[in-house]
Design an enzyme around this catalytic site. Sequence first.
Site, mmCIF file in Angstrom:
data_model
loop_
_atom_site.group_PDB
_atom_site.id
_atom_site.type_symbol
_atom_site.label_atom_id
_atom_site.label_comp_id
_atom_site.label_asym_id
_atom_site.label_seq_id
_atom_site.Cartn_x
_atom_site.Cartn_y
_atom_site.Cartn_z
ATOM 1 N N HIS A 157 -25.306 12.546 73.628
ATOM 2 C CA HIS A 157 -25.035 12.104 74.754
ATOM 3 C C HIS A 157 -23.202 13.305 74.470
ATOM 4 O O HIS A 157 -23.119 13.427 75.973
ATOM 5 C CB HIS A 157 -25.165 10.825 75.397
ATOM 6 C CG HIS A 157 -26.167 10.645 75.180
ATOM 7 N ND1 HIS A 157 -26.657 10.827 76.990
ATOM 8 C CD2 HIS A 157 -27.207 10.273 74.954
ATOM 9 C CE1 HIS A 157 -27.973 10.154 76.547
ATOM 10 N NE2 HIS A 157 -28.617 9.343 75.496
ATOM 11 N N ASP A 365 -16.543 16.680 78.657
ATOM 12 C CA ASP A 365 -17.699 15.982 78.619
ATOM 13 C C ASP A 365 -19.213 16.476 78.478
ATOM 14 O O ASP A 365 -19.312 17.662 78.510
ATOM 15 C CB ASP A 365 -17.494 16.087 80.843
ATOM 16 C CG ASP A 365 -17.933 14.292 80.763
ATOM 17 O OD1 ASP A 365 -18.895 13.685 79.525
ATOM 18 O OD2 ASP A 365 -17.245 14.198 82.105
#
Length: 464
Positions: A157, A365
């Site tokens: 992720h 991110d």
Amino acid sequence: MSRLVVVSNRIADPRKTAAGGLAVALGQALEASGGLWFGWSGRIAENGAPGQGEVNRQQAGAVQLVTLDLSREDHDSYYLNYSSGVLWPVLHYRLDLADFDSGGIAGYRRVNQLFAQKLKALLRPDDIIWVHDYHLIPLAAELRAMGCEQRIGFFLHVPLPPPLMLAALPEHDWLMRSLFAYDLVGFQSQTDVTHFERYASDELRAQWVGQHGWHAFGKTLQVRAFPIGIDVDEFQALGEGKDAREMFEQLRSDYARRRLLVGVERMDYSKGLPQRLKAFRTLLQNYPENQGSATLIQIASPSRESVDAYAALRAELESLSGAINGEHGELDWMPLRYIHRNVARKRLPGLYRAAAVALVTPLRDGMNLVAKEFVAAQDPADPGVLVLSRFAGAAEQLSEALQVNPYDTARTAETIQRALQMPLAERQQRHAALLQRIRAQDVHWWRENFLRALRDTQEPEKEP
Ligand code: ADQ
């Protein structure tokens, strides 16, 4: 149909609203196959012995939730010291914040072994196993060592940095090699895939065999980007709910004659919060028409507070927000509403919809789902503008957002000003394009693509 088994550090009851889109999406796939979700319970067994733990079972509809309590020592070394103190900063390009001397690696291996051992006892031969995130990278290698031959996929992720940065991890060779125990490895972005490929070929001498395949250690691994999405319908339905509507109406009336900007995240150094506050301060300084009008609501919910780097960040943000309000505040207006608390998920769409501009400006991110949620929550007739860091995984997909380099304070301020002044027709055009993309590539698309690719991998090969 094979049973789906999902493994992640934390699990959520997919039937609860607070669980969010990922839990809903995984929950649907688990539900359809009568699946099993395995992970840490979130509890610490204060008297537990390292490397041991009892499983707890709970039924959520057709889905079995199976969790494990961790001993204090396992929790601290596996979760705090290694996952949060070493892997998280390195994977977010922050070697300066990684504590390589914390000694957490032994606990990280031990907990992965414990997960494998407890999980193995629950597995059926034709299960299909999907492991999530950096806490559990070596899980498949542990399962294989115990004789498991099921198909196993892994999804990261968070970002994967370039090879030379990964190489700063003392155990990088072991960790990256262990990925070859999977049949499929998915990353958030093409950039991450490229970094993996360079690492695999330069450091592991893996061979590219075409069709997303890399061969090494007697095994062929499929590697692809699967950018995660949100459940657009679920989020929009949440926006129709009472809590979101009340939030929206309250903010609209409070800020009727002002311009609202919004930022929402966990308080984390990867999210670029100090840089964002500085850009907002520059906006007020360089574009004085915003004085008395532009108001930033910044939500930064508490996260990993027992890790040192997070406590330092909190102090920095408190001091910066005090300085900005001190310099620019007026008797009847404060430019910054900085809130170090959680916002209930069911109110979020109302907050997003009331904002003219969202600031989603992480330094790194994996993806960033707030960017997608903001787009989903807008009124298409009068949409807000997304200002997005080029360093979020989401930037690869969301090209119609106004993209910024968050380290460049003056340009970021200039882009925020452009967002605040964007004509309606341009806002509508950009929003329509963004909405179409997040709808086409939503969380169900992501899940189905990953699981299809995992099912389509070759029959698991036996170790030579
Ligand atoms: P996170 O770092 O947690 O996730 P992100 O994707 O932005 O980051 O957010 C996850 C969810 O948490 C979103 O649904 C958001 O609405 C919610 N959330 C965040 N802050 C909140 C707050 N203060 N109050 C209420 N809700 C809040 C990791 C990776 C990301 C990746 C996701 C999914 O770091 O890059 O997008 O996993 O793969």
